[in-house]
Structure formats: structure tokens, C-alpha cells
Design an enzyme around this catalytic site. Structure first.
Site, PDB file in Angstrom:
ATOM      1  N   HIS A 225       0.639  -1.172  -0.153  1.00  0.00           N
ATOM      2  CA  HIS A 225       0.042   0.130   0.003  1.00  0.00           C
ATOM      3  C   HIS A 225       0.818   1.334  -0.054  1.00  0.00           C
ATOM      4  CE1 HIS A 225      -3.253   2.578  -0.420  1.00  0.00           C
ATOM      5  NE2 HIS A 225      -2.654   3.322   0.439  1.00  0.00           N
ATOM      6  N   TYR A 229       1.975   5.357  -2.452  1.00  0.00           N
ATOM      7  CA  TYR A 229       2.193   6.856  -2.018  1.00  0.00           C
ATOM      8  C   TYR A 229       3.743   7.119  -2.292  1.00  0.00           C
ATOM      9  CZ  TYR A 229      -2.342   6.629  -0.057  1.00  0.00           C
ATOM     10  OH  TYR A 229      -3.699   6.418   0.140  1.00  0.00           O
ATOM     11  N   HIS A 376      -9.272   1.346 -11.678  1.00  0.00           N
ATOM     12  CA  HIS A 376      -8.837   2.262 -10.535  1.00  0.00           C
ATOM     13  C   HIS A 376      -7.438   2.801 -10.687  1.00  0.00           C
ATOM     14  CE1 HIS A 376      -7.577   3.961  -6.595  1.00  0.00           C
ATOM     15  NE2 HIS A 376      -6.732   3.140  -6.351  1.00  0.00           N
ATOM     16  N   PHE A 377      -6.218   1.612 -10.671  1.00  0.00           N
ATOM     17  CA  PHE A 377      -4.944   2.073 -10.746  1.00  0.00           C
ATOM     18  C   PHE A 377      -4.281   2.797 -11.942  1.00  0.00           C
ATOM     19  CE2 PHE A 377      -4.304  -2.735 -10.789  1.00  0.00           C
ATOM     20  CZ  PHE A 377      -3.455  -2.846 -12.061  1.00  0.00           C
ATOM     21  N   HIS A 378      -5.135   2.386 -13.239  1.00  0.00           N
ATOM     22  CA  HIS A 378      -4.640   3.099 -14.411  1.00  0.00           C
ATOM     23  C   HIS A 378      -5.276   4.564 -14.408  1.00  0.00           C
ATOM     24  CE1 HIS A 378      -3.760  -0.805 -15.994  1.00  0.00           C
ATOM     25  NE2 HIS A 378      -3.082  -0.126 -16.820  1.00  0.00           N
ATOM     26  N   ARG A 439     -10.382  -9.589 -12.823  1.00  0.00           N
ATOM     27  CA  ARG A 439      -9.176  -8.877 -13.593  1.00  0.00           C
ATOM     28  C   ARG A 439      -8.236 -10.166 -13.542  1.00  0.00           C
ATOM     29  NH1 ARG A 439      -5.903  -6.527  -7.999  1.00  0.00           N
ATOM     30  NH2 ARG A 439      -4.327  -6.063  -9.625  1.00  0.00           N
ATOM     31  N   ARG A 440      -7.022  -9.805 -14.238  1.00  0.00           N
ATOM     32  CA  ARG A 440      -6.031 -10.663 -14.407  1.00  0.00           C
ATOM     33  C   ARG A 440      -6.575 -11.952 -15.187  1.00  0.00           C
ATOM     34  NH1 ARG A 440      -2.494 -10.135  -8.767  1.00  0.00           N
ATOM     35  NH2 ARG A 440      -1.145  -8.522  -9.579  1.00  0.00           N
TER      36      ARG A 440
HETATM   37 FE1  HAS Z   1      -5.775   2.497  -4.630  1.00  0.00          FE
HETATM   38  C1  HAS Z   1      -5.952  -0.988  -5.158  1.00  0.00           C
HETATM   39  C2  HAS Z   1      -7.685   2.488  -1.889  1.00  0.00           C
HETATM   40  C3  HAS Z   1      -4.941   5.696  -3.988  1.00  0.00           C
HETATM   41  C4  HAS Z   1      -2.806   2.513  -6.662  1.00  0.00           C
HETATM   42  N1  HAS Z   1      -4.598   0.970  -5.684  1.00  0.00           N
HETATM   43  C5  HAS Z   1      -4.807  -0.276  -5.671  1.00  0.00           C
HETATM   44  C6  HAS Z   1      -4.118  -0.870  -6.581  1.00  0.00           C
HETATM   45  C7  HAS Z   1      -3.231   0.072  -6.929  1.00  0.00           C
HETATM   46  C8  HAS Z   1      -3.501   1.157  -6.422  1.00  0.00           C
HETATM   47  C9  HAS Z   1      -1.680  -0.394  -8.107  1.00  0.00           C
HETATM   48  O1  HAS Z   1      -9.150   0.459  -0.240  1.00  0.00           O
HETATM   49  C10 HAS Z   1      -4.111  -2.617  -6.985  1.00  0.00           C
HETATM   50  C11 HAS Z   1      -3.249  -3.281  -6.282  1.00  0.00           C
HETATM   51  C12 HAS Z   1      -3.480  -4.724  -6.594  1.00  0.00           C
HETATM   52  O2  HAS Z   1      -2.716  -4.905  -7.845  1.00  0.00           O
HETATM   53  O3  HAS Z   1      -4.173  -5.450  -6.030  1.00  0.00           O
HETATM   54  N2  HAS Z   1      -6.536   3.977  -3.225  1.00  0.00           N
HETATM   55  C13 HAS Z   1      -7.168   3.752  -2.235  1.00  0.00           C
HETATM   56  C14 HAS Z   1      -7.576   4.853  -1.770  1.00  0.00           C
HETATM   57  C15 HAS Z   1      -6.884   6.135  -2.165  1.00  0.00           C
HETATM   58  C16 HAS Z   1      -6.080   5.094  -3.341  1.00  0.00           C
HETATM   59  C17 HAS Z   1      -8.765   5.063  -0.531  1.00  0.00           C
HETATM   60  N3  HAS Z   1      -4.469   4.032  -5.228  1.00  0.00           N
HETATM   61  C18 HAS Z   1      -4.260   5.403  -5.036  1.00  0.00           C
HETATM   62  C19 HAS Z   1      -2.971   5.821  -5.649  1.00  0.00           C
HETATM   63  C20 HAS Z   1      -2.405   4.880  -6.291  1.00  0.00           C
HETATM   64  C21 HAS Z   1      -3.177   3.783  -6.010  1.00  0.00           C
HETATM   65  C22 HAS Z   1      -2.752   7.418  -5.252  1.00  0.00           C
HETATM   66  C23 HAS Z   1      -1.155   5.032  -7.017  1.00  0.00           C
HETATM   67  C24 HAS Z   1      -0.499   5.997  -7.418  1.00  0.00           C
HETATM   68  N4  HAS Z   1      -6.746   0.933  -3.505  1.00  0.00           N
HETATM   69  C25 HAS Z   1      -7.318   1.315  -2.551  1.00  0.00           C
HETATM   70  C26 HAS Z   1      -7.995   0.162  -2.191  1.00  0.00           C
HETATM   71  C27 HAS Z   1      -7.263  -1.123  -2.977  1.00  0.00           C
HETATM   72  C28 HAS Z   1      -6.557  -0.273  -4.044  1.00  0.00           C
HETATM   73  C29 HAS Z   1      -8.977  -0.375  -1.094  1.00  0.00           C
HETATM   74  C30 HAS Z   1      -7.880  -2.439  -2.944  1.00  0.00           C
HETATM   75  C31 HAS Z   1      -8.891  -2.981  -3.944  1.00  0.00           C
HETATM   76  C32 HAS Z   1      -8.801  -4.410  -3.902  1.00  0.00           C
HETATM   77  O4  HAS Z   1      -9.926  -5.107  -3.440  1.00  0.00           O
HETATM   78  O5  HAS Z   1      -7.927  -5.133  -4.530  1.00  0.00           O
HETATM   79  C33 HAS Z   1      -6.828   7.349  -1.965  1.00  0.00           C
HETATM   80  O6  HAS Z   1      -5.501   7.679  -1.399  1.00  0.00           O
HETATM   81  C34 HAS Z   1      -7.269   8.485  -2.974  1.00  0.00           C
HETATM   82  C35 HAS Z   1      -7.291   9.651  -2.450  1.00  0.00           C
HETATM   83  C36 HAS Z   1      -7.334  10.474  -3.514  1.00  0.00           C
HETATM   84  C37 HAS Z   1      -8.208  11.787  -3.840  1.00  0.00           C
HETATM   85  C38 HAS Z   1      -8.275  12.636  -5.238  1.00  0.00           C
HETATM   86  C39 HAS Z   1      -7.833  14.028  -4.641  1.00  0.00           C
HETATM   87  C40 HAS Z   1      -7.428  14.599  -6.036  1.00  0.00           C
HETATM   88  C41 HAS Z   1      -6.141  15.410  -6.266  1.00  0.00           C
HETATM   89  C42 HAS Z   1      -6.341  15.798  -7.704  1.00  0.00           C
HETATM   90  C43 HAS Z   1      -5.868  17.477  -7.811  1.00  0.00           C
HETATM   91  C44 HAS Z   1      -6.347  18.149  -9.127  1.00  0.00           C
HETATM   92  C45 HAS Z   1      -5.221  18.750  -9.719  1.00  0.00           C
HETATM   93  C46 HAS Z   1      -5.453  19.155 -11.176  1.00  0.00           C
HETATM   94  C47 HAS Z   1      -3.797  19.255  -9.162  1.00  0.00           C
HETATM   95  C48 HAS Z   1      -9.410  11.795  -2.957  1.00  0.00           C
HETATM   96  C49 HAS Z   1      -5.465  15.617  -5.477  1.00  0.00           C
HETATM   97  C50 HAS Z   1      -6.260  20.435 -11.311  1.00  0.00           C
HETATM   98  C51 HAS Z   1      -6.475  20.787 -12.563  1.00  0.00           C
HETATM   99  C52 HAS Z   1      -7.183  21.960 -13.170  1.00  0.00           C
HETATM  100  C53 HAS Z   1      -7.334  21.946 -14.559  1.00  0.00           C
HETATM  101  C54 HAS Z   1      -7.651  23.030 -12.370  1.00  0.00           C
END
Ligand code: HAS
Length: 551
Positions: A225, A229, A376-378, A439-440
Site C-alpha cells: 500500500h 504513495y 482504479h490504478f490506471h 481482473r487478471r
Molecule cells: Fe488505490 C488498490 C484504495 C489511491 C494504486 N490502488 C490499488 C491498486 C493499485 C493502487 C496499484 O481500499 C491495486 C493493487 C493490486 O494489484 O491489487 N487507493 C485507495 C484509496 C486511495 C488510493 C482510498 N491507489 C491510490 C493511488 C495509487 C493507487 C494514489 C497509485 C499511485 N486502492 C485502494 C483499495 C485497493 C486499492 C482499497 C484494494 C482494492 C482491492 O480490493 O484489491 C486514496 O489515497 C485516494 C485519495 C485521492 C483523492 C483524489 C484527490 C485529488 C487530487 C487532484 C488535484 C487536481 C489537480 C489538477 C492538481 C481523493 C489531489 C487540477 C486541474 C485543473 C485543470 C484545475
């Protein structure tokens, strides 16, 4: 404070080598992505790749390892070398130590690549036992991690020297945030280090016969996990401290940025059980504790969204932007480095929301192991992170090489194609996941496909094709930039974008620049969230599963 420091030619070369390996891995790994998508759409080319690539699963393993592990780790170590040197405005204290670290990483990569390419390690990027790979794969991964630790120690020595010479001075943000990312990584990777050294390596060498798959998964997700980050925080360094400068503005709040990074340090590790909601060996109470902690890590991400968008708005208004939302149009959308990061940020909103769905226990029971998860992870690692790294490379590579970015318009087209391709691709995976597609799985070969999946499978193939074109464009732009014979003139030299803070960082609270309380907080939380379960699982270790070769 604006920085006028420049890296020496050897430092530039050193950072450049990290990027070269990273981009090579991305180039190779990304080739296999569309092959998976094409397979789903019914255009299976894997049979034509024999004997080079034996199966869908070998391709998927290469794709996951090269893109999720190698592209990210090498890019990040190179980028953090840059942020340490440039942020602290001093050379590395022991450059040879960092060189040793890099060499270890490369040796590890080669050691892991050989069994991967020979189809002896087709265990996917999570390498869950009881699937058993060749020992060289586990050894290679260990060396990559240890090499990155050694590079990290080089950063710490450099930072300690800077601190000695600058007592009481607020640490420059990009150096601080980079070093914090490395500290988090070094604690996080203890899980996978223990997994490999106590189980997988001796098992693959024939020193022990069986493994405990449940304990191995717990060790793996201790690292797995926070790994996400480790990918995300370097992108956040760019969003917080570099992108604002690129859009002509300032960093909205140095204090909030630091606070977000400290929260990531404390909260990234103790939540791995949200990947193990369906594991029978983890008691429900501990899944609940990790679920609560998962939702708490949502806060620093929302702080990031608000703070970064405030910085962007500030910059856009300096350029004449007006209105409640119209200022967005005043951002420099024609600059490919900016556009690709903004587009990656936009996709991250959807990836983040999907993450919250994953983290909700009841929803996870529906989504787990479906194509929703790669959907999600893409949007996270393959969009927010990868697009940001591409955006960074659009100024960092010209800076390192002294060459002009080749055809910025092509780079801009690449950015938009990645954005569109990823919307098409990830949308199809999310919906297929909701419909129950696993998946997979080479879905084209599955006999149970209901007709309502068909249009979405075709959509996945289409998205993959658009992403493939974008990836090729990216490689063309980078290779043409590096190999171009035309050097920039002195006035055209790239100045790395580092934004000043709106308010002098020296006025921010001193506790935001102290390591001890946060490190203690992190350790205490890890012990609370993992200690009892690790004790339980280790004392009841069940080494009862032999290895399987399922490919
Ligand atoms: Fe995740 C599974 C929960 C974030 C990557 N995640 C995965 C897997 C990967 C991955 C690779 O709770 C698959 C692993 C595998 O192979 O089995 N993930 C979360 C949660 C967050 C989260 C709660 N994940 C990420 C990030 C990743 C990533 C970041 C990679 C970099 N994830 C899970 C859970 C699983 C999971 C379960 C397990 C699923 C299962 O059952 O297998 C949070 O941290 C996300 C919070 C983020 C936000 C978005 C905030 C928005 C922002 C954008 C700002 C915008 C800008 C642009 C700057 C709420 C900061 C503005 C533009 C203008 C034009 C103004």
C-alpha cells in the site's frame, strides 16, 4: 527565494541515467499494455509472439513489473536525487555511495529481468506465493530495493551536512519532501524485505519446502500500500512546488504542503489490510481499524487538491485569468509539461473516488478482484503519477541534456491522447468490474462472457490502442530530444521550475520542520495497526504450501 544553483555535468549525467533506465522500462512495459487490452477486445496477438513471449500472463507480468515497479522506482530515485541536490543547492555528500546504490539497482533489474524474459517468473507484479518464481527474480527485486535504500542514505548524509551548516533554517520544500518520501519508502519496504528474505528466497532456493501464503500477503501489503504513495508523493512535489511556477504563480501554502507530507509519512503504512478484506486469516476488527486509517489518508489528498488548485488559480489570475472557473483557461495549456500534469490531476479525482469505493468494506466485496481494480490504478499510477513524471521529463530532460524539447506540439498531442485513451480504457474496466468481469484474466478466451460485456471489451481495446499511440509519441519525443544535435543557447537554457511560497516559509510553525515527533508518530501507529496481527500470524506461522507453477 529563487534558486540559481545548477547541477554539475556529472550530476546531470547521474540523474539522466536513472531516467534512461526508467523510460526504457516504460517503453518496453507499455508495449504489453495494449496487448492485454486487444486480447479483451478479441484481437489476441499473444499466439503470434511465441516463442518470445509465451502467454498472456507472461506479458501481464512484464507489463506490471516494468511499469509499476521499474519505471516508477528508477524515475523516482533519479528525481529525488535532483530535488535533494537542487533543493539544498549542494552536491551529494558521498556521490560514490549513490553510485553504488544505482549500480545495485541496475544489477538487480538485470537479475530479475532474465527469469522474467525466460518465462521463469510469470507470477505477476504482486508475486503472491504459492506461485513460485526462479530465485533470481526475488534476489533481483531485493537488490533493486536495497540499491534504492543506499541512494536514500546518500540523501540523508547530504541533508545532515546541510542542516549542520544551516541550523534553524527552514529546510527547502523540494528537498524536504523528497527526503521524506525516501524515509517513508525505507520503512515501507521492510515488509517485502522480510517476506523475500525469510520466505520466498530460501523457498525458491530449495532451503525450505513450503511457505505460508497468508503471512506472505500480510508482509507484501505492508509494503504494497505505501508503495502507491511512494509513487504519488514525487508527483505531489511537482504539483505543490513546481507546477505553480510553471503556470506563473506561487506556492499557495508552504505550511499546508509540509503538513500534507507529514500526514502521508504517518498514515501511508498502517493501512495495508484494505487490500486483504477478503483474506480469511485477518480478523474483521483489524480490517475495520485499517479501513478507518484508509479514510484518514483521504484528508492529505483533499488538502493537496485544495492547495494545489489554489496555487494554480493564483498563477492563472497573474496571467489575466478571471471568473469563478474561467481562470482555468488562462493556465498555459499549450505547454506540454503543464498540460499533461493538469490532465493527470483531473483524472486523479476519479481515481481517488474509485479508491474510496475500494476502501469501503461492503463495496470492496463486490469490486475486489474485478477489472474495477485495474480501472482504479490506471487512473492513479498510470495517469496521475505517470503523466506527471512525463510532464517533469519534458523540462528535466532538456535541462539535463542542454537540448531543446523536440516538437512540443507532438508532446502536447501525446498528453491529450493519453488523457483520452485513459478515459476510454479505464471507464470500460470500471464498468466491466461492476458487471463482474474478473481482473487478471484473458477474457477473450473465457467461455462465460455474457453479451453485455462485449461493447465494453471492445472499448478497452480502443482505449489501449489510443494509449499505445500516445506511448510511442512520448518515446519519439524523448529520443529525438536526447539525440538531437542542436544545443540550446545560454538564454534558452531551462531553469528548473521551483515556486516561491506566497508567504515566507520561515514564518510557518517550527514543528512543521521537526522530524522526531512525526517519525515517532509513524512508528507508534505502525506498531498499533500491525503489531498484534504480525505477532499473531508469525507465532501461528503455517508453512504448509508447496510452490506451484501455474503457467
Ligand atoms: Fe488505490 C488498490 C484504495 C489511491 C494504486 N490502488 C490499488 C491498486 C493499485 C493502487 C496499484 O481500499 C491495486 C493493487 C493490486 O494489484 O491489487 N487507493 C485507495 C484509496 C486511495 C488510493 C482510498 N491507489 C491510490 C493511488 C495509487 C493507487 C494514489 C497509485 C499511485 N486502492 C485502494 C483499495 C485497493 C486499492 C482499497 C484494494 C482494492 C482491492 O480490493 O484489491 C486514496 O489515497 C485516494 C485519495 C485521492 C483523492 C483524489 C484527490 C485529488 C487530487 C487532484 C488535484 C487536481 C489537480 C489538477 C492538481 C481523493 C489531489 C487540477 C486541474 C485543473 C485543470 C484545475
Amino acid at each position: 527565494m529563487s534558486i540559481s544553483y545548477s547541477l554539475s555535468p556529472s550530476e546531470k549525467r547521474f540523474v539522466g541515467w536513472h531516467l534512461a533506465v526508467a523510460i526504457f522500462a516504460l517503453g518496453l512495459g507499455t508495449l504489453f499494455g495494449p496487448l492485454q487490452a486487444f486480447e479483451h477486445a478479441g484481437w489476441d496477438v499473444y499466439p503470434f509472439l511465441k516463442p518470445l513471449i509465451q502467454s498472456y500472463y507472461q506479458g501481464l507480468t512484464l507489463h506490471g513489473v516494468l511499469n509499476a515497479l521499474v519505471w516508477t522506482t528508477f524515475f523516482i530515485t533519479g528525481f529525488l536525487t535532483f530535488t535533494t541536490i537542487y533543493g539544498l543547492q549542494r552536491p551529494l555528500k558521498y556521490p560514490k555511495l549513490n553510485l553504488v546504490g544505482f549500480i545495485l539497482m541496475v544489477v538487480g533489474l538485470v537479475a530479475a529481468a532474465i527469469p522474467l524474459l525466460l518465462n521463469e517468473a510469470t507470477v505477476l507484479y504482486t508475486f503472491y506465493p504459492p506461485m513460485k518464481a526462479h530465485w533470481a527474480f526475488y534476489l533481483g527485486l531485493t537488490l533493486v530495493v536495497v540499491g534504492s535504500w543506499v541512494e536514500g542514505w546518500g540523501f540523508y548524509f547530504t541533508f545532515a551536512q546541510w542542516r549542520k551548516e544551516n541550523p534553524g533554517v527552514r529546510s527547502p520544500f523540494i528537498a524536504f519532501a523528497g527526503i521524506l518520501t525516501m524515509v517513508m519508502w525505507q520503512f515501507a519496504t521492510l515488509g517485502v524485505a522480510v517476506e523475500i528474505l525469510t520466505m520466498l528466497l530460501p523457498w525458491s532456493l530449495g532451503l525450505i519446502e513450503n511457505v505460508d501464503p497468508q503471512l506472505a500477503r500480510t508482509y507484501f501489503w505492508f509494503t504494497g500500500h505505501p508503495l502507491v504513495y511512494f509513487w504519488l508523493l514525487p508527483a505531489y512535489i511537482s504539483w505543490y512546488a513546481m507546477l505553480p511556477k510553471q503556470v506563473g504563480g506561487k506556492m499557495f501554502s508552504d505550511s499546508l504542503a509540509r503538513l500534507a507530507f507529514w500526514l502521508f509519512l504517518v498514515l501511508s503504512i498502517p493501512l495495508g489490510f484494505h487490500h486483504q478484506y477478503v483474506d480469511p486469516g485477518v480478523p474483521a476488527a483489524w480490517k475495520f481499524v485499517h479501513a478507518v486509517l484508509t479514510f484518514s489518508v483521504f484528508f492529505p489528498s483533499m488538502m493537496t487538491a485544495f492547495t494545489v488548485i489554489a496555487s494554480l488559480e493564483h498563477g492563472a489570475r497573474q496571467n489575466g485569468g478571471t471568473g469563478l472557473l474561467r481562470w482555468v483557461l488562462a493556465l498555459p495549456w499549450k505547454d506540454p509539461s503543464v498540460a499533461i500534469q493538469l490532465l493527470g490531476g483531473l483524472l486523479f479525482f476519479f481515481g481517488g473516488i474509485g479508491g474510496l469505493a475500494n476502501a469501503s468494506y461492503n463495496l470492496n466485496l463486490v469490486l475486489h478482484n474485478t477489472t474495477w481494480v485495474p480501472g482504479h490504478f490506471h487512473l492513479t499510477v498510470a495517469s496521475a503519477v505517470t503523466m506527471t513524471f512525463m510532464g517533469i521529463s519534458y523540462w528535466l530532460i532538456p535541462y539535463l541534456t542542454g537540448k531543446k524539447l523536440w516538437r512540443p506540439n507532438w508532446a502536447l498531442a501525446q498528453a491529450w491522447l493519453w488523457f483520452i485513451g485513459m478515459i476510454v480504457f479505464s471507464n470500460s474496466l470500471h464498468i466491466l468490474g461492476l458487471l463482474g468481469a474478473p481482473r487478471r484474466t484473458p477474457l477473450n478466451a473465457a467461455p462465460y462472457i455474457p453479451p453485455e460485456w462485449n461493447s465494453r471489451l471492445l472499448q478497452a481495446g480502443l482505449g489501449g490502442a489510443i494509449l499505445f499511440v500516445s506511448a510511442i509519441l512520448y518515446l519519439v519525443v524523448i529520443i529525438a530530444t536526447v539525440t538531437s544535435k542542436v544545443k540550446v543557447t545560454a538564454s534558452e537554457q531551462v531553469v528548473p521550475p521551483v515556486a516561491e511560497a506566497l508567504q515566507d516559509p520561515a514564518t510557518s510553525p517550527a514543528w512543521l520542520d521537526r522530524w522526531t515527533p512525526w517519525l515517532v508518530g509513524m512508528a507508534v501507529l505502525i506498531v498499533i495497526a500491525y503489531g498484534p496481527q504480525l505477532y499473531e500470524q508469525i507465532s501461528n506461522i503455517a508453512l504448509n504450501s508447496p510452490g506451484f507453477r501455474v503457467w
